[in-house]
Design a protein around this motif. Structure first.
Motif, PDB file in Angstrom:
ATOM      1  N   VAL A  40       0.867  -1.182   0.000  1.00  0.00           N
ATOM      2  CA  VAL A  40       0.000   0.000   0.000  1.00  0.00           C
ATOM      3  C   VAL A  40       0.903   1.231   0.000  1.00  0.00           C
ATOM      4  O   VAL A  40       1.689   1.434   0.930  1.00  0.00           O
ATOM      5  N   ILE A  41       0.803   2.031  -1.075  1.00  0.00           N
ATOM      6  CA  ILE A  41       1.656   3.206  -1.276  1.00  0.00           C
ATOM      7  C   ILE A  41       0.830   4.468  -1.069  1.00  0.00           C
ATOM      8  O   ILE A  41      -0.311   4.560  -1.525  1.00  0.00           O
ATOM      9  N   ALA A  42       1.428   5.445  -0.410  1.00  0.00           N
ATOM     10  CA  ALA A  42       0.735   6.715  -0.180  1.00  0.00           C
ATOM     11  C   ALA A  42       0.555   7.466  -1.495  1.00  0.00           C
ATOM     12  O   ALA A  42       1.538   7.751  -2.181  1.00  0.00           O
ATOM     13  N   PRO A  43      -0.687   7.821  -1.862  1.00  0.00           N
ATOM     14  CA  PRO A  43      -0.912   8.537  -3.127  1.00  0.00           C
ATOM     15  C   PRO A  43      -0.738  10.047  -3.005  1.00  0.00           C
ATOM     16  O   PRO A  43      -0.768  10.754  -4.013  1.00  0.00           O
ATOM     17  N   PHE A  44      -0.577  10.539  -1.785  1.00  0.00           N
ATOM     18  CA  PHE A  44      -0.427  11.980  -1.566  1.00  0.00           C
ATOM     19  C   PHE A  44       0.227  12.200  -0.205  1.00  0.00           C
ATOM     20  O   PHE A  44       0.436  11.258   0.560  1.00  0.00           O
ATOM     21  N   ASN A  45       0.575  13.461   0.068  1.00  0.00           N
ATOM     22  CA  ASN A  45       1.081  13.824   1.394  1.00  0.00           C
ATOM     23  C   ASN A  45      -0.078  13.873   2.381  1.00  0.00           C
ATOM     24  O   ASN A  45      -1.184  14.298   2.045  1.00  0.00           O
ATOM     25  N   GLN A  46       0.185  13.468   3.603  1.00  0.00           N
ATOM     26  CA  GLN A  46      -0.826  13.595   4.648  1.00  0.00           C
ATOM     27  C   GLN A  46      -0.177  14.201   5.895  1.00  0.00           C
ATOM     28  O   GLN A  46       0.742  13.614   6.447  1.00  0.00           O
ATOM     29  N   GLU A 163      -7.152   6.388   5.577  1.00  0.00           N
ATOM     30  CA  GLU A 163      -6.613   7.753   5.550  1.00  0.00           C
ATOM     31  C   GLU A 163      -5.945   8.046   4.214  1.00  0.00           C
ATOM     32  O   GLU A 163      -5.936   9.198   3.755  1.00  0.00           O
ATOM     33  N   ALA A 164      -5.400   7.012   3.582  1.00  0.00           N
ATOM     34  CA  ALA A 164      -4.759   7.192   2.282  1.00  0.00           C
ATOM     35  C   ALA A 164      -5.751   7.089   1.125  1.00  0.00           C
ATOM     36  O   ALA A 164      -5.345   7.140  -0.042  1.00  0.00           O
ATOM     37  N   GLY A 165      -7.025   6.898   1.433  1.00  0.00           N
ATOM     38  CA  GLY A 165      -8.045   6.913   0.397  1.00  0.00           C
ATOM     39  C   GLY A 165      -8.368   5.566  -0.218  1.00  0.00           C
ATOM     40  O   GLY A 165      -9.072   5.493  -1.225  1.00  0.00           O
ATOM     41  N   TYR A 166      -7.889   4.486   0.377  1.00  0.00           N
ATOM     42  CA  TYR A 166      -8.200   3.148  -0.141  1.00  0.00           C
ATOM     43  C   TYR A 166      -9.542   2.699   0.423  1.00  0.00           C
ATOM     44  O   TYR A 166      -9.742   2.676   1.645  1.00  0.00           O
ATOM     45  N   SER A 167     -10.440   2.288  -0.442  1.00  0.00           N
ATOM     46  CA  SER A 167     -11.715   1.740   0.023  1.00  0.00           C
ATOM     47  C   SER A 167     -11.698   0.221   0.021  1.00  0.00           C
ATOM     48  O   SER A 167     -12.489  -0.423   0.719  1.00  0.00           O
ATOM     49  N   GLN A 168     -10.803  -0.377  -0.774  1.00  0.00           N
ATOM     50  CA  GLN A 168     -10.648  -1.825  -0.844  1.00  0.00           C
ATOM     51  C   GLN A 168      -9.168  -2.161  -0.775  1.00  0.00           C
ATOM     52  O   GLN A 168      -8.305  -1.347  -1.119  1.00  0.00           O
ATOM     53  N   LEU A 169      -8.874  -3.390  -0.341  1.00  0.00           N
ATOM     54  CA  LEU A 169      -7.500  -3.866  -0.290  1.00  0.00           C
ATOM     55  C   LEU A 169      -7.437  -5.273  -0.876  1.00  0.00           C
ATOM     56  O   LEU A 169      -8.373  -6.063  -0.730  1.00  0.00           O
ATOM     57  N   GLU A 170      -6.315  -5.566  -1.515  1.00  0.00           N
ATOM     58  CA  GLU A 170      -6.099  -6.919  -2.015  1.00  0.00           C
ATOM     59  C   GLU A 170      -5.483  -7.752  -0.900  1.00  0.00           C
ATOM     60  O   GLU A 170      -4.443  -7.399  -0.330  1.00  0.00           O
TER      61      GLU A 170
END
Length: 407
Positions: A40-46, A163-170
């Motif tokens: 899981v990679i951060a798509p933006f700064n938080q 928090e990183a915006g993921y609604s689903q995970l593999e």
């Protein structure tokens, strides 16, 4: 087939056959307890903007000058909104926890450390630049690895994904595990005991709970009676449907212990039979065609110990988990422990606690080490590892504990 293998060899033989199962995508509401199948990679700064960490007044530290400072209050920024302008010298803006900090401000003065007088904020003490401000990327930065493949997801991991915006995970698929009890003497706990020789079926129900805890998907298929035909037929059906089949009882040397006998007719090969451990010597592990059979002993403590030593890490490995084993800690033995024979690795039950005074875990061996005494596994009980060849452990010895339950 290997017979009477060491504990270490048994674990190695089991884990080298564990191939990760396929993957699936699940919503965050279903992700806790699953094992992550991708990074899981951060798509933006938080945070993406400087945010206030307090309810208070956003100020420029350069504006404070000689104290007390009087700063003109020029507006407010509720959380979720923005200040369109730039904070001028000698000005302050009301902000709240989570509010964007206006341009030109570099500190937040808490409400309780300032006074408001006639539209001015009075600040009487110095504040350093950055005080009570959450800087851009404080939590994580764009492109940062947040969660690594193989991570067991818990509340915090699910939260960071959200928090990183993921609604689903593999995630890796949960292994489907079938459970059988065996024996004519075994009775379900919802039925009356028909005779003094009958026993209630504790083993299947504790196994179902342990499988769930290990991340597996448990399926109880009932009791196998002491009939070779029944054992063969029902095990064959289960192996056609489930990833792993677990039996409890029926793998020792009795005339009615048919599980080991029927393995060749199930399309499996026995990898090993019997392990140099106490309790739980008569453990059977068979494999073939991507299906697995574990025959566990019938005594309830032996069943529990065997599951946690062998099946727990195996089920975790099928799910691709990085951490396979129960947590281990080192403890100080607060009473001596001895045994008559030392040809096996023993996993002795003990009560454990954490001593703040000593700054370490302490363990007290239980007097009752019977394989049939399931009550000795309740409460703050751990397994104390007594290595092969060791007969006595004096008080004060450092011992390794395998924790079934966290304090």
């Amino acid at each position: 087939m290997r017979v009477y293998v060491s504990f270490e060899e048994a674990v190695s033989l089991i884990l080298e056959r564990a191939v990760r199962l396929g993957t699936e995508r699940v919503f965050l509401t279903e992700a806790s307890g699953r094992v992550l199948a991708c990074d899981v990679i951060a798509p933006f700064n938080q945070p993406r903007l400087p945010l206030s960490a307090m309810d208070g007044y956003a100020v420029s530290v350069a504006s404070l000058g000689e104290l007390p400072a009087r700063l003109r209050l020029v507006g407010e920024v509720p959380a979720g909104s923005a200040w369109s302008g730039r904070l001028g010298r000698g000005e302050a803006v009301t902000v709240y926890t989570g509010s964007p900090v206006p341009k030109g401000a570099d500190a937040v003065v808490p409400f309780e450390q300032a006074k408001v007088e006639g539209g001015f904020v009075v600040v009487e003490r110095p504040f350093p630049s950055g005080c009570n401000v959450r800087e851009v990327g404080e939590d994580f930065k764009e492109g940062e690895l947040l969660l690594e493949r193989g991570t067991l997801l818990g509340p915090a991991e699910v939260g960071i994904a959200a928090e990183a915006g993921y609604s689903q995970l593999e995630v890796y698929r949960r292994p489907r595990v079938a459970v059988f009890a065996t024996g004519n003497e075994v009775v379900e706990p919802f039925s009356p005991l028909p005779s003094p020789q009958a026993v209630y079926n504790a083993n299947a129900y504790q196994l179902l709970a342990y499988i769930e805890e290990a991340g597996g998907e448990p399926h109880y298929l009932g009791i196998l009676r002491d009939s070779r035909e029944e054992v063969l037929g029902r095990l064959k059906e289960a192996l056609a449907e489930f990833d792993v089949v677990v039996t409890t009882g029926g793998v020792s040397m009795g005339n009615y212990d048919f599980v080991k006998e029927v393995v060749p007719e199930l399309g499996l090969s026995v990898v090993f039979y019997k392990v140099q451990v106490k309790p739980g010597k008569p453990v059977l592990f068979a494999a073939g065609g991507g299906r697995f059979l574990f025959g566990l002993p019938g005594f309830p403590v032996s069943t529990a110990v065997s599951f946690n030593l062998f099946l727990f890490p195996f089920l975790r490995a099928l799910q691709g988990a990085k951490e396979l084993f129960r947590r281990k800690v080192v403890a100080e033995l607060s009473a001596p422990y001895s045994r008559k024979r030392a040809e096996r690795t023993e996993f002795a039950r003990c009560l454990y606690s954490f001593s703040r005074e000593r700054g370490r875990y302490v363990a007290v061996p239980l007097k009752n080490q019977s394989s049939g005494a399931l009550s000795t596994l309740t409460g703050n009980v751990a397994l104390m590892v007594v290595p092969k060849g060791v007969r006595k452990l004096p008080e004060g010895s450092s011992v390794e504990l395998i924790l079934f339950k966290e304090l």
